[in-house]
Enzyme design. Structure first.
Site, PDB file in Angstrom:
ATOM      1  N   LYS A 153       0.847  -1.208   0.000  1.00 51.91           N
ATOM      2  CA  LYS A 153       0.000   0.000   0.000  1.00 51.91           C
ATOM      3  C   LYS A 153       0.880   1.254   0.000  1.00 51.91           C
ATOM      4  CE  LYS A 153      -0.647  -0.313   5.033  1.00 51.91           C
ATOM      5  NZ  LYS A 153      -1.586   0.007   6.103  1.00 51.91           N
TER       6      LYS A 153
ATOM      7  N   ARG B 229     -10.206  -0.419  14.751  1.00 48.77           N
ATOM      8  CA  ARG B 229     -10.167   0.326  13.491  1.00 48.77           C
ATOM      9  C   ARG B 229     -11.260  -0.200  12.554  1.00 48.77           C
ATOM     10  NH1 ARG B 229      -4.341   0.955  10.512  1.00 48.77           N
ATOM     11  NH2 ARG B 229      -4.645  -1.248  10.096  1.00 48.77           N
TER      12      ARG B 229
ATOM     13  N   HIS C 269      -5.767  -7.593  13.051  1.00 48.40           N
ATOM     14  CA  HIS C 269      -4.543  -6.772  13.052  1.00 48.40           C
ATOM     15  C   HIS C 269      -4.211  -6.377  14.486  1.00 48.40           C
ATOM     16  CE1 HIS C 269      -1.434  -4.390  11.222  1.00 48.40           C
ATOM     17  NE2 HIS C 269      -1.930  -3.244  11.638  1.00 48.40           N
TER      18      HIS C 269
ATOM     19  N   ARG D  30       1.216 -10.910   6.683  1.00 46.46           N
ATOM     20  CA  ARG D  30       1.179  -9.672   5.900  1.00 46.46           C
ATOM     21  C   ARG D  30       2.457  -8.890   6.232  1.00 46.46           C
ATOM     22  NH1 ARG D  30      -3.632  -9.811   8.687  1.00 46.46           N
ATOM     23  NH2 ARG D  30      -3.080  -7.931   9.841  1.00 46.46           N
TER      24      ARG D  30
ATOM     25  N   TYR E  21      15.151  31.850   3.725  1.00 42.47           N
ATOM     26  CA  TYR E  21      13.965  32.582   4.206  1.00 42.47           C
ATOM     27  C   TYR E  21      14.074  32.902   5.690  1.00 42.47           C
ATOM     28  CZ  TYR E  21      11.346  31.577  -0.075  1.00 42.47           C
ATOM     29  OH  TYR E  21      10.914  31.521  -1.364  1.00 42.47           O
TER      30      TYR E  21
ATOM     31  N   CYS F  37      13.672  25.278   1.832  1.00 41.32           N
ATOM     32  CA  CYS F  37      12.670  25.924   0.976  1.00 41.32           C
ATOM     33  C   CYS F  37      11.814  24.843   0.306  1.00 41.32           C
ATOM     34  CB  CYS F  37      13.348  26.768  -0.096  1.00 41.32           C
ATOM     35  SG  CYS F  37      14.650  27.838   0.517  1.00 41.32           S
TER      36      CYS F  37
ATOM     37  N   ASP G 197      11.835  23.812  -2.793  1.00 38.37           N
ATOM     38  CA  ASP G 197      12.540  22.972  -3.772  1.00 38.37           C
ATOM     39  C   ASP G 197      14.042  22.912  -3.567  1.00 38.37           C
ATOM     40  OD1 ASP G 197       9.978  23.361  -5.264  1.00 38.37           O
ATOM     41  OD2 ASP G 197      10.845  25.358  -5.506  1.00 38.37           O
TER      42      ASP G 197
HETATM   43  N1  PMH Z   1      -1.799  -5.483   7.828  1.00 39.75           N
HETATM   44  C1  PMH Z   1      -2.490  -4.349   8.018  1.00 39.75           C
HETATM   45  C2  PMH Z   1      -3.973  -4.423   8.148  1.00 39.75           C
HETATM   46  C3  PMH Z   1      -1.818  -3.126   8.080  1.00 39.75           C
HETATM   47  O1  PMH Z   1      -2.527  -2.006   8.262  1.00 39.75           O
HETATM   48  C4  PMH Z   1      -0.400  -3.104   7.974  1.00 39.75           C
HETATM   49  C5  PMH Z   1       0.394  -1.846   8.089  1.00 39.75           C
HETATM   50  C6  PMH Z   1       0.272  -4.314   7.778  1.00 39.75           C
HETATM   51  C7  PMH Z   1      -0.470  -5.485   7.719  1.00 39.75           C
HETATM   52  C8  PMH Z   1       1.768  -4.399   7.657  1.00 39.75           C
HETATM   53  O2  PMH Z   1       2.357  -4.056   8.870  1.00 39.75           O
HETATM   54  P1  PMH Z   1       3.949  -3.853   8.987  1.00 39.75           P
HETATM   55  O3  PMH Z   1       4.305  -2.764   8.029  1.00 39.75           O
HETATM   56  O4  PMH Z   1       4.153  -3.450  10.398  1.00 39.75           O
HETATM   57  O5  PMH Z   1       4.549  -5.145   8.620  1.00 39.75           O
HETATM   58  N2  PMH Z   1      -0.323  -0.713   8.375  1.00 39.75           N
HETATM   59  C9  PMH Z   1       0.154   0.422   8.901  1.00 39.75           C
HETATM   60  C10 PMH Z   1      -0.672   1.491   9.231  1.00 39.75           C
HETATM   61  O6  PMH Z   1      -1.956   1.495   9.027  1.00 39.75           O
HETATM   62  N3  PMH Z   1       0.017   2.458   9.774  1.00 39.75           N
HETATM   63  O7  PMH Z   1       1.284   2.078   9.818  1.00 39.75           O
HETATM   64  C11 PMH Z   1       1.383   0.813   9.292  1.00 39.75           C
END
Ligand code: PMH
Length: 381
Positions: free
Chosen positions: A39, A135, A165, A218, A264, A310, A312
């Protein structure tokens, strides 16, 4: 392979991504699937390139937050299973179905609404259980039972997985984690004999408790070579290889006289006659103003950013005159000096996850494979 025209770029070491996946795979029981979490454009690294590296190294699935991210991967030719872990509008489930993208079922109400749109389509679902993250997900067994029976009685839904999670998997104290784990186990009783994918482990869980991850993990932050937190670094069973580095060059240099001011607000005053270099990266690239005063590497030595950063550009104080084009490393190594993602995160009082994510896509990504440039992604051209 020059398809960018500014002197700032990020390097993504795909060999390191592959090594981080292979190392985790060795820790996990055989037949545990690795879902590469790509993601947010692979945590700022580049979704397609990271996905391909992870798949090559043994991952079998991908996970993203939003449907758009999954569609972007499909558009680029990725055919493996992709899970959208975030909420997708019920009215968009047909788009997911048409593209063979798996969705997260996180409430009975969502199922009911989604079902209304699925007249001629079938969609694969992973049911999300909220065991303490607060969540997304089903919290009560009653809603879980009703949701499962809704899925069973509606042919448009195919149950592919169930997951949860953890909120504290990266903390030394495992009490809250264990509570979530036990709650998950209890709720899993409703999934016996369903033959679905069961996953709860992020990087921290996969690395610390590889034998307790059911049949899939994951894998996010540690695939990119970063520890999930500094508290559990000693529990990581192999050496993580950081994949992200950030570089620029000196595009202008001048000697300023003692007492002259920089940038600046004229907040920086030269305390002696000083060599000042101008570097073409700024807050619009994600190198935010709070990093003023921090170090960069030039010819293997630490030198400070002076004055305000700045939009850029920014200025650095050099020890001596340097040729134009001299490389400046903001994250990464030169000679025996390293500025790690963790160092930048510490300076910003945040977590390492945020650092590559915040480097904007105005900065081209250069992908390295076997030590040479495989590809450059310039989102502007
Ligand atoms: N699964 C879910 C649902 C997640 O949101 C995330 C990471 C992962 C797996 C992977 O976790 P890791 O990167 O610790 O291995 N999500 C997020 C988050 O929402 N904010 O920081 C990490």
């Amino acid at each position: 392979m020059q398809n960018f025209y500014r002197d700032t770029w990020a390097e993504i070491n795909l060999d390191h991504i592959e090594a981080n996946v292979q190392s985790l795979k060795k820790q996990l029981p055989p037949n545990t699937e690795i879902m590469a979490v790509v993601k947010a454009n692979a945590y700022g690294h580049g979704d397609l390139e990271v996905a391909n590296a992870a798949l090559k190294a043994g991952a079998t699935r991908l996970a993203v937050a939003f449907l758009d991210e999954a569609l972007a991967l499909r558009k680029k030719g990725v055919t493996v299973p992709i899970l959208v872990m975030g909420a997708v509008r019920p009215s968009d489930v047909t788009i997911a179905a048409e593209n063979h993208i798996s969705l997260t079922a996180y409430s009975k109400e969502w199922l009911k609404q989604a079902g209304k749109y699925l007249l001629h389509h079938e969609v694969s679902l992973h049911m999300k259980l909220d065991t303490g993250m607060g969540r997304l997900g089903i919290r009560e067994e009653e809603e879980l039972v009703e949701s499962l029976s809704f899925i069973d009685t509606h042919a448009c839904f195919q149950l592919e997985g169930v997951f949860t999670h953890f909120a504290t998997a990266d903390e030394k104290d495992t009490a809250y984690f264990k509570g979530q784990y036990d709650r998950f186990l209890t709720m899993l009783k409703h999934f016996e004999h369903k033959g679905v994918l069961i996953h709860c482990a992020n990087s921290a869980t996969s690395l610390r408790f590889p034998n307790d991850v059911f049949n899939a993990v994951r894998y996010g932050i540690s695939m990119y070579g970063l520890p999930p937190s500094l508290d559990i670094v000693d529990e990581i069973p192999f050496k993580l290889k950081e994949a992200f580095s950030l570089h620029s060059s000196i595009v202008h240099i001048k000697k300023v006289k003692k007492g002259e001011k920089i940038s600046y607000g004229a907040t920086y005053t030269a305390s002696e006659d000083e060599w000042i270099g101008t570097v073409p990266i700024g807050y619009a690239d994600g190198w935010i103003r709070r990093l003023s005063g921090s170090d960069v590497l030039v010819d293997g030595e630490r030198v400070p950013i002076v004055g305000r950063i700045c939009m850029d550009q920014m200025m650095i104080k050099l020890k001596e005159e340097k040729p134009l084009g001299t490389k400046v490393t903001l994250i990464g190594s030169q000679k025996d000096q390293t500025i790690s993602v963790n160092e930048v995160a510490k300076r910003l009082e945040t977590i390492n996850y945020e650092v590559p994510c915040m480097i904007s896509w105005r900065v081209p990504r250069m992908f390295l494979k076997n030590g040479s440039i495989m590809e450059v992604r310039n989102s502007l051209l």
